[in-house]
Design an enzyme around this catalytic site. Sequence first.
Site, PDB file in Angstrom:
ATOM      1  N   ASN A   1       0.811  -1.223   0.000  1.00 36.33           N
ATOM      2  CA  ASN A   1       0.000   0.000   0.000  1.00 36.33           C
ATOM      3  C   ASN A   1       0.840   1.267   0.000  1.00 36.33           C
ATOM      4  OD1 ASN A   1      -2.760  -1.113   0.207  1.00 36.33           O
ATOM      5  ND2 ASN A   1      -2.041  -1.928   2.159  1.00 36.33           N
TER       6      ASN A   1
ATOM      7  N   ASP B   1       9.241  -6.531  -6.426  1.00 35.69           N
ATOM      8  CA  ASP B   1       8.631  -7.263  -5.320  1.00 35.69           C
ATOM      9  C   ASP B   1       8.446  -8.708  -5.768  1.00 35.69           C
ATOM     10  OD1 ASP B   1       6.989  -8.408  -3.346  1.00 35.69           O
ATOM     11  OD2 ASP B   1       6.073  -6.467  -2.883  1.00 35.69           O
TER      12      ASP B   1
ATOM     13  N   ALA C   1      10.807   2.257   6.091  1.00 40.95           N
ATOM     14  CA  ALA C   1      10.193   0.972   6.452  1.00 40.95           C
ATOM     15  C   ALA C   1      10.656   0.513   7.825  1.00 40.95           C
ATOM     16  CB  ALA C   1      10.499  -0.071   5.379  1.00 40.95           C
TER      17      ALA C   1
ATOM     18  N   ASP D   1      13.870   7.307   7.991  1.00 34.83           N
ATOM     19  CA  ASP D   1      12.903   7.491   9.065  1.00 34.83           C
ATOM     20  C   ASP D   1      12.889   6.271   9.973  1.00 34.83           C
ATOM     21  OD1 ASP D   1      10.877   8.890  10.466  1.00 34.83           O
ATOM     22  OD2 ASP D   1       9.352   7.628   9.526  1.00 34.83           O
TER      23      ASP D   1
ATOM     24  N   GLU E   1      16.309   2.662  17.807  1.00 34.11           N
ATOM     25  CA  GLU E   1      15.281   3.694  17.807  1.00 34.11           C
ATOM     26  C   GLU E   1      14.899   4.049  19.234  1.00 34.11           C
ATOM     27  OE1 GLU E   1      12.060   2.589  15.206  1.00 34.11           O
ATOM     28  OE2 GLU E   1      13.264   3.067  13.441  1.00 34.11           O
TER      29      GLU E   1
ATOM     30  N   HIS F   1      11.461   7.882  13.167  1.00 32.67           N
ATOM     31  CA  HIS F   1      10.311   7.047  12.810  1.00 32.67           C
ATOM     32  C   HIS F   1       8.996   7.805  12.990  1.00 32.67           C
ATOM     33  CE1 HIS F   1       9.586   2.497  12.163  1.00 32.67           C
ATOM     34  NE2 HIS F   1       8.708   3.215  11.480  1.00 32.67           N
TER      35      HIS F   1
END
Length: 332
Positions: A163, A184, A245, A270, A275, A296
């Site tokens: 998506n 993919d 991702a 990101d 993290e 993120h």
Amino acid sequence: MAPSAVTPPSGPSSSSQKPTAYLLDTIHPTALALAHSLFNLITPTSPSHATWRDQARYLLVRGSHVTASDIAASPHLKAIGKQGVGTDKIDASACATRGIKVLNTPGVNARAVAELVVALAAGLARQIRSISVKVDRGEVVRKEECGGLILHRCTVGVIGMGNIGKTVAGIFCGGYEAEIVAYDPYMAEGAWAEVPHKRVRSLRELLEVSDVVTVHVPLTPETRGLVGYEDMRGMKRNALLINTARGGIVDEEALVRALDDGLIWGAGLDCHEQEPPTKGRYERLWKHDNVISLPHVGAATAQTQMETACAAVQRLYDYAITQEPQVEEVRI
């Protein structure tokens, strides 16, 4: 854009008619109200919350880890509603072994993340970080000394045709007249019929032709280190690498080395293996002005947080009522 209004249903008057769910994190107030209307909700401030492993049939999770030991200690657990797409903080193997359903919210955050991808690409292309850092230092920046990139009619390589990748492709097609190359190996033939693109059979084919490479696959044993040093050697020297991702899909040590060696124009991240990212861990990466590093925040808009949280609540409830025949269904 203001968040869409979601009106919680009135629901049954008796909490005994509702399935019970345990909430492990804070969620958007609108989603919290929805959860209270649909479930007998046990929140982290409830006195009985500490015993969730002993009692819970249904969990609502935003960012907490649910480990194999948690699963083993939860004999009644049937399903976990997870806000967002990523489920890597939930032990999938332990859930599969027990037949515990993990319900995430794919597609709900696609627009927010896709817009951040475009922002990172544009920011790198126009040297926004490097120029703003110099201005902040009090340096005089002359426009004739700047040499950014134009993204119009560039080639955008999309790794992962889900998506978010599809939404990214649509924005670049419509706004930049970009050519889209997609890779993919798991997506069915005929996907993205409404998005003009060329589908390639190998990652190398995509990397060789792309001006912007953007990553949209989950972190799995197969995708860890998917983009490494040798892959970056095969990219264009003015290419931009974007990862919104999961940290670890792009090999971080390889990325530092590639930037040191001038193999790519820049990187927009990101997500990181650590993290939130810290200077102690990423100082070697952040010394490069052509790197934009964010903690993120791809889905961190008020609208997206509300929508993904509500979707997680609703999906868990829809599953719960199939498991609890005595529960009266609440219709919104």
